[in-house]
Design a protein around this motif. Structure first.
Motif, PDB file in Angstrom:
ATOM      1  N   ALA A   1     -12.048-100.080 -17.136  1.00 27.86           N
ATOM      2  CA  ALA A   1     -11.749 -99.283 -18.324  1.00 27.86           C
ATOM      3  C   ALA A   1     -12.336 -97.903 -18.260  1.00 27.86           C
ATOM      4  CB  ALA A   1     -12.272 -99.999 -19.569  1.00 27.86           C
ATOM      5  N   GLU A   2     -11.852 -97.063 -19.203  1.00 30.19           N
ATOM      6  CA  GLU A   2     -12.369 -95.704 -19.291  1.00 30.19           C
ATOM      7  C   GLU A   2     -13.768 -95.671 -19.886  1.00 30.19           C
ATOM      8  OE1 GLU A   2      -9.549 -95.402 -23.061  1.00 30.19           O
ATOM      9  OE2 GLU A   2      -9.373 -96.555 -21.261  1.00 30.19           O
ATOM     10  N   SER A   3     -14.283 -96.840 -20.277  1.00 29.40           N
ATOM     11  CA  SER A   3     -15.570 -96.902 -20.956  1.00 29.40           C
ATOM     12  C   SER A   3     -16.721 -97.174 -19.997  1.00 29.40           C
ATOM     13  CB  SER A   3     -15.531 -98.006 -22.015  1.00 29.40           C
ATOM     14  OG  SER A   3     -15.192 -99.236 -21.423  1.00 29.40           O
ATOM     15  N   ALA A   4     -16.561 -96.843 -18.723  1.00 27.73           N
ATOM     16  CA  ALA A   4     -17.558 -97.215 -17.720  1.00 27.73           C
ATOM     17  C   ALA A   4     -18.938 -96.639 -18.009  1.00 27.73           C
ATOM     18  CB  ALA A   4     -17.087 -96.768 -16.342  1.00 27.73           C
ATOM     19  N   GLU A   5     -19.028 -95.529 -18.752  1.00 22.98           N
ATOM     20  CA  GLU A   5     -20.327 -94.937 -19.045  1.00 22.98           C
ATOM     21  C   GLU A   5     -20.823 -95.293 -20.446  1.00 22.98           C
ATOM     22  OE1 GLU A   5     -21.945 -93.492 -16.681  1.00 22.98           O
ATOM     23  OE2 GLU A   5     -20.232 -93.809 -15.363  1.00 22.98           O
ATOM     24  N   SER A   6     -20.098 -96.148 -21.149  1.00 21.94           N
ATOM     25  CA  SER A   6     -20.464 -96.469 -22.527  1.00 21.94           C
ATOM     26  C   SER A   6     -21.742 -97.297 -22.591  1.00 21.94           C
ATOM     27  CB  SER A   6     -19.327 -97.233 -23.206  1.00 21.94           C
ATOM     28  OG  SER A   6     -19.737 -97.675 -24.475  1.00 21.94           O
ATOM     29  N   ARG A   7     -22.581 -96.970 -23.564  1.00 27.36           N
ATOM     30  CA  ARG A   7     -23.753 -97.799 -23.829  1.00 27.36           C
ATOM     31  C   ARG A   7     -24.020 -97.906 -25.318  1.00 27.36           C
ATOM     32  NH1 ARG A   7     -28.514 -94.601 -24.223  1.00 27.36           N
ATOM     33  NH2 ARG A   7     -28.166 -92.388 -23.839  1.00 27.36           N
ATOM     34  N   TYR A   8     -22.983 -97.662 -26.127  1.00 23.26           N
ATOM     35  CA  TYR A   8     -23.110 -97.764 -27.575  1.00 23.26           C
ATOM     36  C   TYR A   8     -22.163 -98.840 -28.099  1.00 23.26           C
ATOM     37  CZ  TYR A   8     -25.552 -93.299 -27.308  1.00 23.26           C
ATOM     38  OH  TYR A   8     -26.440 -92.303 -27.001  1.00 23.26           O
ATOM     39  N   TYR A   9     -22.658 -99.601 -29.094  1.00 26.66           N
ATOM     40  CA  TYR A   9     -21.876-100.676 -29.689  1.00 26.66           C
ATOM     41  C   TYR A   9     -22.041-100.633 -31.204  1.00 26.66           C
ATOM     42  CZ  TYR A   9     -21.600-102.327 -24.918  1.00 26.66           C
ATOM     43  OH  TYR A   9     -21.359-102.397 -23.575  1.00 26.66           O
ATOM     44  N   LEU A  10     -20.997-101.027 -31.901  1.00 24.57           N
ATOM     45  CA  LEU A  10     -20.990-101.043 -33.359  1.00 24.57           C
ATOM     46  C   LEU A  10     -20.887-102.481 -33.842  1.00 24.57           C
ATOM     47  CD1 LEU A  10     -20.622 -99.522 -36.146  1.00 24.57           C
ATOM     48  CD2 LEU A  10     -18.164 -99.752 -35.741  1.00 24.57           C
ATOM     49  N   LEU A  11     -21.802-102.880 -34.709  1.00 20.88           N
ATOM     50  CA  LEU A  11     -21.721-104.182 -35.364  1.00 20.88           C
ATOM     51  C   LEU A  11     -21.126-103.975 -36.755  1.00 20.88           C
ATOM     52  CD1 LEU A  11     -22.271-107.210 -35.689  1.00 20.88           C
ATOM     53  CD2 LEU A  11     -24.611-106.628 -36.423  1.00 20.88           C
ATOM     54  N   GLU A  12     -19.941-104.526 -36.965  1.00 24.07           N
ATOM     55  CA  GLU A  12     -19.245-104.409 -38.249  1.00 24.07           C
ATOM     56  C   GLU A  12     -19.278-105.769 -38.937  1.00 24.07           C
ATOM     57  OE1 GLU A  12     -14.629-103.858 -39.723  1.00 24.07           O
ATOM     58  OE2 GLU A  12     -15.344-102.638 -38.042  1.00 24.07           O
ATOM     59  N   VAL A  13     -19.922-105.826 -40.105  1.00 21.92           N
ATOM     60  CA  VAL A  13     -20.071-107.080 -40.840  1.00 21.92           C
ATOM     61  C   VAL A  13     -19.282-107.001 -42.147  1.00 21.92           C
ATOM     62  CG1 VAL A  13     -21.682-108.723 -41.866  1.00 21.92           C
ATOM     63  CG2 VAL A  13     -22.390-107.367 -39.880  1.00 21.92           C
ATOM     64  N   HIS A  14     -18.475-108.027 -42.412  1.00 24.58           N
ATOM     65  CA  HIS A  14     -17.720-108.118 -43.657  1.00 24.58           C
ATOM     66  C   HIS A  14     -18.376-109.179 -44.545  1.00 24.58           C
ATOM     67  CE1 HIS A  14     -13.827-105.998 -42.377  1.00 24.58           C
ATOM     68  NE2 HIS A  14     -14.723-105.804 -41.414  1.00 24.58           N
ATOM     69  N   TYR A  15     -18.679-108.774 -45.766  1.00 22.52           N
ATOM     70  CA  TYR A  15     -19.348-109.667 -46.720  1.00 22.52           C
ATOM     71  C   TYR A  15     -18.366-110.142 -47.786  1.00 22.52           C
ATOM     72  CZ  TYR A  15     -23.438-107.470 -44.613  1.00 22.52           C
ATOM     73  OH  TYR A  15     -24.368-106.996 -43.718  1.00 22.52           O
ATOM     74  N   ASN A  16     -18.686-111.277 -48.378  1.00 24.74           N
ATOM     75  CA  ASN A  16     -17.882-111.810 -49.476  1.00 24.74           C
ATOM     76  C   ASN A  16     -18.796-112.052 -50.669  1.00 24.74           C
ATOM     77  OD1 ASN A  16     -15.583-112.762 -50.782  1.00 24.74           O
ATOM     78  ND2 ASN A  16     -15.935-114.876 -50.134  1.00 24.74           N
ATOM     79  N   ASN A  17     -18.493-111.388 -51.787  1.00 24.30           N
ATOM     80  CA  ASN A  17     -19.320-111.504 -52.988  1.00 24.30           C
ATOM     81  C   ASN A  17     -18.411-111.679 -54.202  1.00 24.30           C
ATOM     82  OD1 ASN A  17     -21.450-111.457 -54.774  1.00 24.30           O
ATOM     83  ND2 ASN A  17     -21.759-109.241 -54.659  1.00 24.30           N
ATOM     84  N   PRO A  18     -17.704-112.819 -54.278  1.00 21.84           N
ATOM     85  CA  PRO A  18     -16.709-113.002 -55.337  1.00 21.84           C
ATOM     86  C   PRO A  18     -17.301-112.995 -56.741  1.00 21.84           C
ATOM     87  CG  PRO A  18     -17.130-115.075 -54.206  1.00 21.84           C
ATOM     88  CD  PRO A  18     -17.825-114.010 -53.417  1.00 21.84           C
ATOM     89  N   ASP A  19     -18.587-113.339 -56.886  1.00 24.49           N
ATOM     90  CA  ASP A  19     -19.210-113.358 -58.209  1.00 24.49           C
ATOM     91  C   ASP A  19     -19.834-112.020 -58.586  1.00 24.49           C
ATOM     92  OD1 ASP A  19     -18.564-116.078 -58.535  1.00 24.49           O
ATOM     93  OD2 ASP A  19     -20.356-116.678 -57.412  1.00 24.49           O
ATOM     94  N   LEU A  20     -19.687-111.025 -57.701  1.00 23.65           N
ATOM     95  CA  LEU A  20     -20.203-109.661 -57.945  1.00 23.65           C
ATOM     96  C   LEU A  20     -21.691-109.667 -58.294  1.00 23.65           C
ATOM     97  CD1 LEU A  20     -17.198-108.201 -59.987  1.00 23.65           C
ATOM     98  CD2 LEU A  20     -17.603-108.083 -57.525  1.00 23.65           C
ATOM     99  N   LEU A  21     -22.439-110.463 -57.543  1.00 22.34           N
ATOM    100  CA  LEU A  21     -23.877-110.545 -57.767  1.00 22.34           C
ATOM    101  C   LEU A  21     -24.552-109.235 -57.377  1.00 22.34           C
ATOM    102  CD1 LEU A  21     -24.535-114.121 -56.313  1.00 22.34           C
ATOM    103  CD2 LEU A  21     -24.171-113.469 -58.702  1.00 22.34           C
ATOM    104  N   GLN A  22     -25.605-108.871 -58.106  1.00 24.60           N
ATOM    105  CA  GLN A  22     -26.356-107.659 -57.828  1.00 24.60           C
ATOM    106  C   GLN A  22     -27.700-107.994 -57.178  1.00 24.60           C
ATOM    107  OE1 GLN A  22     -25.139-104.486 -58.517  1.00 24.60           O
ATOM    108  NE2 GLN A  22     -23.240-105.556 -59.062  1.00 24.60           N
ATOM    109  N   GLY A  23     -28.175-107.107 -56.327  1.00 21.77           N
ATOM    110  CA  GLY A  23     -29.509-107.251 -55.749  1.00 21.77           C
ATOM    111  C   GLY A  23     -29.657-108.376 -54.747  1.00 21.77           C
ATOM    112  N   VAL A  24     -28.563-108.841 -54.146  1.00 24.36           N
ATOM    113  CA  VAL A  24     -28.632-109.914 -53.151  1.00 24.36           C
ATOM    114  C   VAL A  24     -29.160-109.335 -51.838  1.00 24.36           C
ATOM    115  CG1 VAL A  24     -27.328-111.632 -51.857  1.00 24.36           C
ATOM    116  CG2 VAL A  24     -26.711-111.118 -54.233  1.00 24.36           C
ATOM    117  N   ARG A  25     -30.195-109.938 -51.298  1.00 22.32           N
ATOM    118  CA  ARG A  25     -30.798-109.454 -50.053  1.00 22.32           C
ATOM    119  C   ARG A  25     -30.985-110.619 -49.091  1.00 22.32           C
ATOM    120  NH1 ARG A  25     -33.029-104.387 -50.403  1.00 22.32           N
ATOM    121  NH2 ARG A  25     -34.353-104.830 -48.596  1.00 22.32           N
TER     122      ARG A  25
END
Length: 378
Positions: free
Chosen positions: A90-114
């Motif tokens: 691939a053209e990414s032979a020099e790549s050393r960066y990665y992105l972690l994309e996380v999708h959350y589900n909060n159907p009750d619209l809770l606040q302050g969840v950690r």
């Protein structure tokens, strides 16, 4: 270094409840951004942020490894791995960066969840024989996907143009698919990934007759399935909206819908990427009496005709009289009108496949007859 296993780390039951799925994406240079370090180094070690407001997001879309809620670890075959710093083809032979994309589900619209959540990546310095690639087959995430209300089994189809596979799959012996994850949202009930080659439908790559939004386990294959140049993949998603009063549109939110399959395979070709389709926008607009729209295609405004000018396209659709006849007519248009097809990255443009038209194979002679492996009553 070669990664061979990805495992989700959830610190508590709260984390297990709210982390729905994630993707680890490789960041690769582009013509407009040949050097990644000046753009991405400043984000290393910074607090998380909204991925879709991340200005360099488009640079980090290669080779997504995807996990879904309640899924098990993703383990590669012993002969395959995903190279850190890019794979050999691939053209990414020099790549050393990665992105972690996380999708959350909060159907009750809770606040302050950690809580704490992350991904453990297992890797080895030993060279693996094959480089792993990933392919997304998906319907465009926008208002061209319209699912009528009150539908017991409305089907959307996605066609992966064989021309797109030209760069994703090696030309000589093709590739071997070893893992598939099916992904949709709350209205989805059934999903199947069909596989066509030379007028024959091969056994489905995946089939889920009881899709559950909150159980998205990827399916590892005991015997990898060959994928070759000229093959067509078609993903079908069946939705049930009998309890909904308004139409459901394609979108990121769980209240909207998706129709996607994530494939892992080896060896990779020149690159890997996205292969999708959607009903041509003019066909969508014409069905609902609209001539033109403008703005964000997740929520566009009607610009013509005058009677609808300035109104949200979504509102125009929801004011439709969804009789059974109209639902059947829209099913015919949305499923069997030849789709506009897209494939990314741009390397596929050299073969004229960036945008084309494709429907179900016109030369189909043999249709696969699926026999369920589940016994009655199980």
């Amino acid at each position: 270094m070669f990664a061979f296993q990805y495992e989700t780390v959830l610190s508590s039951s709260v984390a297990q409840e709210h982390v729905h799925h994630w993707m680890v994406r490789e960041c690769v240079p582009s013509a407009g951004a040949p050097l990644l370090e000046p753009l991405l180094e400043r984000w290393v070690g910074q607090p998380p942020q909204d991925c879709f407001n991340f200005s360099e997001y488009q640079l980090c879309s290669a080779n997504p490894i995807t996990w879904g809620i309640r899924g098990k670890p993703i383990v590669f075959p012993e002969e395959a791995g995903l190279a850190f710093g890019g794979h050999s083809g691939a053209e990414s032979a020099e790549s050393r960066y990665y992105l972690l994309e996380v999708h959350y589900n909060n159907p009750d619209l809770l606040q302050g969840v950690r809580f704490e959540a992350g991904v453990d990546v297992y890797y080895t310095p030993e060279l693996r024989k094959y480089d792993v690639g990933s392919l997304i087959v998906g319907y465009a995430v926008d208002v061209s996907q319209v699912i009528p209300p009150g539908s017991p089994a409305f089907v959307n189809s996605v066609h992966c143009d064989p021309a797109c596979l030209h760069d994703y799959v090696p030309p000589a012996d093709g590739a071997l698919v070893f893992n598939v994850l099916l992904h949709a949202h709350l209205a989805a009930r059934k999903m199947r990934l069909r596989h066509f080659r030379g007028g024959t439908e091969l056994p489905w790559l995946d089939n889920n007759e009881h899709y559950q939004f909150n159980y998205q386990q990827s399916r590892p294959f005991r015997i990898p399935v060959p994928l070759r140049h000229g093959d067509q993949l078609t993903l079908e998603c069946s939705y049930e909206t009998t309890g909904r009063r308004n139409a459901t549109f394609g979108g990121i939110s769980t209240a909207h819908e998706m129709c996607e399959a994530y494939l892992l395979y080896y060896p990779i070709g020149a690159t890997s990427g996205y292969c999708g389709s959607h009903v041509p926008l003019p066909s969508v607009l014409r069905f609902f009496g609209v001539e033109a729209v403008e703005g964000d295609m997740h929520d566009p405004l009607v610009s013509s005709p005058t009677q609808y000018s300035g109104r949200r396209f979504l509102d125009v659709v929801n004011n439709s009289n969804w009789t059974e006849e109209r639902k059947a007519a829209w099913q015919q248009v949305s499923r069997f009108t030849p789709h506009t097809t897209n494939c990314f990255p741009a390397v596929a443009r050299a073969h004229g496949a960036t945008e084309g038209r494709l429907g179900y194979p016109s030369d189909l002679i043999n249709v696969y007859e699926h026999v369920s492996s589940c016994k009655k009553g199980e």
